[in-house]
Design an enzyme around this catalytic site. Structure first.
Site, mmCIF file in Angstrom:
data_model
loop_
_atom_site.group_PDB
_atom_site.id
_atom_site.type_symbol
_atom_site.label_atom_id
_atom_site.label_comp_id
_atom_site.label_asym_id
_atom_site.label_seq_id
_atom_site.Cartn_x
_atom_site.Cartn_y
_atom_site.Cartn_z
ATOM 1 N N LYS A 87 17.613 71.478 -9.783
ATOM 2 C CA LYS A 87 18.968 71.208 -9.285
ATOM 3 C C LYS A 87 18.971 71.196 -7.755
ATOM 4 O O LYS A 87 19.546 70.306 -7.130
ATOM 5 C CB LYS A 87 19.945 72.267 -9.820
ATOM 6 N N GLN B 136 23.556 80.150 -13.069
ATOM 7 C CA GLN B 136 22.685 79.744 -14.174
ATOM 8 C C GLN B 136 22.802 80.746 -15.318
ATOM 9 O O GLN B 136 22.709 81.954 -15.119
ATOM 10 C CB GLN B 136 21.234 79.633 -13.668
ATOM 11 N N ASP C 169 30.299 73.324 -13.329
ATOM 12 C CA ASP C 169 29.805 73.371 -14.714
ATOM 13 C C ASP C 169 30.937 73.083 -15.709
ATOM 14 O O ASP C 169 30.672 72.796 -16.874
ATOM 15 C CB ASP C 169 29.285 74.787 -15.033
HETATM 16 N N1 GUN Z 1 22.043 77.170 -18.962
HETATM 17 C C1 GUN Z 1 21.743 76.152 -19.803
HETATM 18 N N2 GUN Z 1 22.475 75.065 -19.524
HETATM 19 C C2 GUN Z 1 23.264 75.382 -18.491
HETATM 20 C C3 GUN Z 1 24.229 74.657 -17.744
HETATM 21 O O1 GUN Z 1 24.546 73.491 -17.994
HETATM 22 N N3 GUN Z 1 24.816 75.347 -16.726
HETATM 23 C C4 GUN Z 1 24.505 76.640 -16.444
HETATM 24 N N4 GUN Z 1 25.153 77.225 -15.449
HETATM 25 N N5 GUN Z 1 23.625 77.339 -17.121
HETATM 26 C C5 GUN Z 1 22.995 76.709 -18.133
#
Ligand code: GUN
Length: 292
Positions: free
Chosen positions: A52, A96, A119
């Site tokens: 990311k 995350q 998100d």
């Molecule tokens: N863990 C797995 N997928 C995601 C996501 O799309 N966003 C976040 N913040 N954590 C994750």
């Protein structure tokens, strides 16, 4: 059968976005900023967070990763999030998941202000999505809808069957596809692990979305001839022939299912690639809302 090429689409989306950010830079304007917060050392999470950050930087966006120890308290984590809620350099905040057991994920997600919740997990944004109002779409479902749109796959009046009910994929994709909007307007069924006869439902799917997190779970006998199949699974299975000792497979038994479909996503190279691209799009959209 047509392969839905997530790698190519994601590049296309990132190129479009890169041009918009270059224009901001050329005009001497502030650029969109994303902060990613990683707690602990989960290898999969580390790898996602690194990707990311790199993707952000490549487009000329501001990117910061906060790496915090596994032992951080919930209160400390919340105070860090509050700091970014008020930091004008950052338009998107992503924590995350999963988080260590002593931290309540719901409380953390709710502490990110909705305007920076790229998100789309904050209940305010989840609520706005469910009533069809302007919101941040969770990145993986947003990637799926964008993929269907860019491949000009008709969705209106089609039966979408979603296998999986997670808050990250299953529920939001169902919510997006059911809206009376362009690129949606589906009849939607949500199935999950407690379904008595899953095949009875999946065989009715014009668009089948597999997001259950089990390797090769959707087999050829469960898929209707001509269906569109979207595989969200990212599962590690042992493979001694590879250097790492494992390979990544989806939730769909690709080899046997693909010949029956009209369109199908590969794993890797399908939905996964779209997720990061849509995170960048959400960050840019957050920037536009905050700065204008
Ligand atoms: N863990 C797995 N997928 C995601 C996501 O799309 N966003 C976040 N913040 N954590 C994750």
């Amino acid at each position: 059968m047509i392969l839905l090429d997530g790698t190519k689409l994601a590049e296309e989306i990132k190129t479009e976005l890169g041009e918009k950010i270059k224009k901001l830079t050329d005009e001497g304007k502030k650029v969109p900023g994303l902060v990613t917060i990683l707690v602990g050392e989960n290898p999969a999470s580390q790898s996602y967070v690194n990707s990311k950050g790199k993707a952000c930087q490549k487009l000329g966006m501001l990117s910061k990763t906060e790496r915090l120890p596994e032992t951080i308290s919930q209160e400390e984590l919340i105070s860090i999030i509050y700091k970014y809620n008020n930091d004008p350099a950052f338009h998107g905040i992503l924590v995350q998941l999963p988080l260590p057991k002593h931290i309540n994920e719901d409380v953390i997600v709710e502490s990110i202000i909705p305007a920076k919740d790229v998100d789309g997990f904050n209940p305010v944004n989840v609520g706005n999505l469910s009533i069809g109002k302007d919101t941040f779409y969770p990145c993986t479902p947003y990637g799926i809808v964008e993929m269907l749109k860019r491949y000009k796959i008709e969705t209106s009046g089609k039966h979408a069957v979603v296998v999986g009910r997670s808050n990250i994929v299953g529920k939001p994709i169902a919510n997006m596809l059911v809206q009376k909007k362009e690129g949606a307007n589906c009849v939607v069924t949500i199935c999950h692990s407690a379904a008595k006869d899953l095949k009875k439902f999946t065989l009715q799917a014009d668009i089948l979305i597999a997001a259950i997190g089990r390797a090769n779970y959707i087999t050829a006998d469960m898929v209707r001839e001509g269906a569109v199949v979207i595989d969200v699974g990212i599962n590690r299975v042992e493979d001694k022939t590879t250097e790492k000792g494992y390979k990544i497979v989806g939730d769909v038994d690709f080899e046997n299912v693909a010949p029956k479909t009209s369109y199908i996503t590969p794993v890797p190279g399908g939905v996964g690639k779209m997720t990061i691209a849509m995170l960048l799009v959400n960050t840019y959209e957050a920037y536009l809302k905050i700065e204008r």
